[in-house]
Motif scaffolding. Structure first.
Motif, PDB file in Angstrom:
ATOM      1  N   GLN A  29       0.816  -1.205   0.000  1.00 31.04           N
ATOM      2  CA  GLN A  29       0.000   0.000   0.000  1.00 31.04           C
ATOM      3  C   GLN A  29       0.853   1.259   0.000  1.00 31.04           C
ATOM      4  O   GLN A  29       0.519   2.244  -0.666  1.00 31.04           O
ATOM      5  N   ALA A  30       1.968   1.268   0.699  1.00 28.18           N
ATOM      6  CA  ALA A  30       2.836   2.447   0.756  1.00 28.18           C
ATOM      7  C   ALA A  30       3.379   2.812  -0.629  1.00 28.18           C
ATOM      8  O   ALA A  30       3.516   3.993  -0.962  1.00 28.18           O
ATOM      9  N   VAL A  31       3.673   1.814  -1.445  1.00 20.96           N
ATOM     10  CA  VAL A  31       4.170   2.064  -2.798  1.00 20.96           C
ATOM     11  C   VAL A  31       3.064   2.667  -3.668  1.00 20.96           C
ATOM     12  O   VAL A  31       3.284   3.623  -4.413  1.00 20.96           O
ATOM     13  N   VAL A  32       1.865   2.130  -3.560  1.00 14.39           N
ATOM     14  CA  VAL A  32       0.736   2.647  -4.332  1.00 14.39           C
ATOM     15  C   VAL A  32       0.415   4.071  -3.882  1.00 14.39           C
ATOM     16  O   VAL A  32       0.157   4.955  -4.708  1.00 14.39           O
ATOM     17  N   TRP A  33       0.443   4.327  -2.578  1.00 10.23           N
ATOM     18  CA  TRP A  33       0.191   5.675  -2.065  1.00 10.23           C
ATOM     19  C   TRP A  33       1.146   6.687  -2.701  1.00 10.23           C
ATOM     20  O   TRP A  33       0.734   7.755  -3.145  1.00 10.23           O
ATOM     21  N   GLU A  34       2.407   6.340  -2.774  1.00  9.50           N
ATOM     22  CA  GLU A  34       3.403   7.228  -3.378  1.00  9.50           C
ATOM     23  C   GLU A  34       3.043   7.538  -4.838  1.00  9.50           C
ATOM     24  O   GLU A  34       3.242   8.652  -5.309  1.00  9.50           O
ATOM     25  N   LYS A  35       2.469   6.570  -5.549  1.00  8.29           N
ATOM     26  CA  LYS A  35       2.119   6.759  -6.961  1.00  8.29           C
ATOM     27  C   LYS A  35       0.870   7.608  -7.169  1.00  8.29           C
ATOM     28  O   LYS A  35       0.717   8.228  -8.218  1.00  8.29           O
ATOM     29  N   VAL A  36      -0.028   7.665  -6.196  1.00  8.68           N
ATOM     30  CA  VAL A  36      -1.266   8.431  -6.371  1.00  8.68           C
ATOM     31  C   VAL A  36      -1.277   9.741  -5.595  1.00  8.68           C
ATOM     32  O   VAL A  36      -2.157  10.572  -5.806  1.00  8.68           O
ATOM     33  N   ALA A  37      -0.299   9.938  -4.702  1.00 12.52           N
ATOM     34  CA  ALA A  37      -0.370  11.094  -3.804  1.00 12.52           C
ATOM     35  C   ALA A  37       0.921  11.894  -3.727  1.00 12.52           C
ATOM     36  O   ALA A  37       1.167  12.568  -2.729  1.00 12.52           O
ATOM     37  N   SER A  38       1.733  11.835  -4.780  1.00 13.74           N
ATOM     38  CA  SER A  38       2.967  12.631  -4.751  1.00 13.74           C
ATOM     39  C   SER A  38       3.303  13.148  -6.145  1.00 13.74           C
ATOM     40  O   SER A  38       2.998  12.484  -7.148  1.00 13.74           O
ATOM     41  N   PRO A  39       3.944  14.310  -6.210  1.00 13.69           N
ATOM     42  CA  PRO A  39       4.341  14.827  -7.521  1.00 13.69           C
ATOM     43  C   PRO A  39       5.424  13.982  -8.183  1.00 13.69           C
ATOM     44  O   PRO A  39       5.619  14.064  -9.387  1.00 13.69           O
ATOM     45  N   GLU A  40       6.101  13.144  -7.426  1.00  9.16           N
ATOM     46  CA  GLU A  40       7.101  12.234  -7.995  1.00  9.16           C
ATOM     47  C   GLU A  40       6.446  10.973  -8.562  1.00  9.16           C
ATOM     48  O   GLU A  40       6.911  10.412  -9.554  1.00  9.16           O
ATOM     49  N   GLY A  41       5.369  10.510  -7.943  1.00  9.09           N
ATOM     50  CA  GLY A  41       4.730   9.264  -8.345  1.00  9.09           C
ATOM     51  C   GLY A  41       3.715   9.396  -9.469  1.00  9.09           C
ATOM     52  O   GLY A  41       3.645   8.550 -10.350  1.00  9.09           O
ATOM     53  N   LEU A  42       2.913  10.447  -9.450  1.00  9.71           N
ATOM     54  CA  LEU A  42       1.844  10.593 -10.442  1.00  9.71           C
ATOM     55  C   LEU A  42       2.332  10.593 -11.893  1.00  9.71           C
ATOM     56  O   LEU A  42       1.724   9.941 -12.738  1.00  9.71           O
ATOM     57  N   PRO A  43       3.437  11.273 -12.240  1.00 12.05           N
ATOM     58  CA  PRO A  43       3.847  11.278 -13.658  1.00 12.05           C
ATOM     59  C   PRO A  43       4.268   9.917 -14.194  1.00 12.05           C
ATOM     60  O   PRO A  43       4.276   9.718 -15.407  1.00 12.05           O
ATOM     61  N   SER A  44       4.577   8.976 -13.321  1.00 15.32           N
ATOM     62  CA  SER A  44       5.017   7.670 -13.818  1.00 15.32           C
ATOM     63  C   SER A  44       3.872   6.862 -14.425  1.00 15.32           C
ATOM     64  O   SER A  44       4.115   5.855 -15.084  1.00 15.32           O
ATOM     65  N   TRP A  45       2.624   7.326 -14.247  1.00 17.56           N
ATOM     66  CA  TRP A  45       1.513   6.554 -14.813  1.00 17.56           C
ATOM     67  C   TRP A  45       0.302   7.396 -15.232  1.00 17.56           C
ATOM     68  O   TRP A  45      -0.520   6.951 -16.016  1.00 17.56           O
ATOM     69  N   LEU A  46       0.174   8.642 -14.741  1.00 19.12           N
ATOM     70  CA  LEU A  46      -1.044   9.397 -15.034  1.00 19.12           C
ATOM     71  C   LEU A  46      -0.760  10.790 -15.572  1.00 19.12           C
ATOM     72  O   LEU A  46      -1.081  11.096 -16.706  1.00 19.12           O
ATOM     73  N   CYS A  47      -0.209  11.655 -14.735  1.00 20.94           N
ATOM     74  CA  CYS A  47      -0.010  13.049 -15.124  1.00 20.94           C
ATOM     75  C   CYS A  47       0.994  13.711 -14.182  1.00 20.94           C
ATOM     76  O   CYS A  47       1.236  13.221 -13.083  1.00 20.94           O
ATOM     77  N   ALA A  48       1.550  14.823 -14.627  1.00 17.93           N
ATOM     78  CA  ALA A  48       2.426  15.608 -13.755  1.00 17.93           C
ATOM     79  C   ALA A  48       1.541  16.380 -12.781  1.00 17.93           C
ATOM     80  O   ALA A  48       0.428  16.783 -13.115  1.00 17.93           O
ATOM     81  N   ALA A  49       2.037  16.561 -11.573  1.00 20.40           N
ATOM     82  CA  ALA A  49       1.302  17.313 -10.558  1.00 20.40           C
ATOM     83  C   ALA A  49       2.241  18.361  -9.970  1.00 20.40           C
ATOM     84  O   ALA A  49       3.129  18.039  -9.197  1.00 20.40           O
ATOM     85  N   ASP A  50       2.062  19.615 -10.378  1.00 22.24           N
ATOM     86  CA  ASP A  50       2.918  20.687  -9.887  1.00 22.24           C
ATOM     87  C   ASP A  50       2.145  21.985  -9.967  1.00 22.24           C
ATOM     88  O   ASP A  50       1.847  22.447 -11.073  1.00 22.24           O
ATOM     89  N   PRO A  51       1.722  22.525  -8.856  1.00 16.23           N
ATOM     90  CA  PRO A  51       2.050  22.062  -7.512  1.00 16.23           C
ATOM     91  C   PRO A  51       1.114  20.940  -7.060  1.00 16.23           C
ATOM     92  O   PRO A  51       0.048  20.743  -7.629  1.00 16.23           O
ATOM     93  N   LEU A  52       1.531  20.258  -6.020  1.00 11.95           N
ATOM     94  CA  LEU A  52       0.682  19.339  -5.260  1.00 11.95           C
ATOM     95  C   LEU A  52       1.016  19.566  -3.796  1.00 11.95           C
ATOM     96  O   LEU A  52       2.082  19.192  -3.332  1.00 11.95           O
ATOM     97  N   GLU A  53       0.129  20.262  -3.102  1.00  5.75           N
ATOM     98  CA  GLU A  53       0.296  20.510  -1.667  1.00  5.75           C
ATOM     99  C   GLU A  53      -0.431  19.401  -0.923  1.00  5.75           C
ATOM    100  O   GLU A  53      -1.662  19.369  -0.900  1.00  5.75           O
ATOM    101  N   PRO A  54       0.302  18.451  -0.325  1.00 11.47           N
ATOM    102  CA  PRO A  54      -0.291  17.237   0.257  1.00 11.47           C
ATOM    103  C   PRO A  54      -0.984  17.488   1.595  1.00 11.47           C
ATOM    104  O   PRO A  54      -0.512  17.105   2.652  1.00 11.47           O
ATOM    105  N   ARG A  55      -2.142  18.145   1.508  1.00 10.51           N
ATOM    106  CA  ARG A  55      -2.952  18.430   2.699  1.00 10.51           C
ATOM    107  C   ARG A  55      -4.344  18.826   2.249  1.00 10.51           C
ATOM    108  O   ARG A  55      -4.531  19.253   1.108  1.00 10.51           O
ATOM    109  N   LEU A  56      -5.308  18.687   3.122  1.00 11.79           N
ATOM    110  CA  LEU A  56      -6.673  19.104   2.816  1.00 11.79           C
ATOM    111  C   LEU A  56      -6.674  20.590   2.474  1.00 11.79           C
ATOM    112  O   LEU A  56      -6.107  21.402   3.194  1.00 11.79           O
ATOM    113  N   GLY A  57      -7.251  20.934   1.356  1.00 12.66           N
ATOM    114  CA  GLY A  57      -7.309  22.321   0.906  1.00 12.66           C
ATOM    115  C   GLY A  57      -6.099  22.769   0.117  1.00 12.66           C
ATOM    116  O   GLY A  57      -6.071  23.881  -0.398  1.00 12.66           O
TER     117      GLY A  57
END
Length: 100
Positions: A29-57
């Motif tokens: 689960q920790a590996v999958v979390w990194e892929k769906v919830a980080s600017p480093e992980g998302l581009p490896s399979w979906l899209c670039a995320a910049d900025p991505l502020e990892p918090r509610l709001g």
């Protein structure tokens, strides 16, 4: 509602669509979390995320890898290691990852 492999599609009010997929992945689960919830992980399979502020709001801008689509919005649900939800502009709307 129409059935699709490992998921389903629902239409509400004629023009709102919900796509729901359930996927079992052979990774911790920790590996999958990194892929769906980080600017480093998302581009490896979906899209670039910049900025991505990892918090509610937090702010988020998603840039699809084909370079044709960029949408901005907010993190609308955040439960580290379990739920990441991004609500962005059209055509994508709400994108939610629920890990268990």
């Amino acid at each position: 509602m129409s059935e699709i492999p490992r998921g389903r599609s629902e239409t509400h009010d004629g023009d709102t669509h919900l796509l729901r997929y359930v996927v079992e992945l052979p990774h911790p689960q920790a590996v999958v979390w990194e892929k769906v919830a980080s600017p480093e992980g998302l581009p490896s399979w979906l899209c670039a995320a910049d900025p991505l502020e990892p918090r509610l709001g937090g702010a988020i801008t998603l840039r699809w890898l084909n370079g044709e689509t960029e949408v901005s919005g907010r993190v609308t649900a955040w439960d580290p290691d379990h739920v990441a939800e991004y609500t962005v502009g059209a055509p994508h709307g709400r994108i939610r990852f629920h890990l268990e």
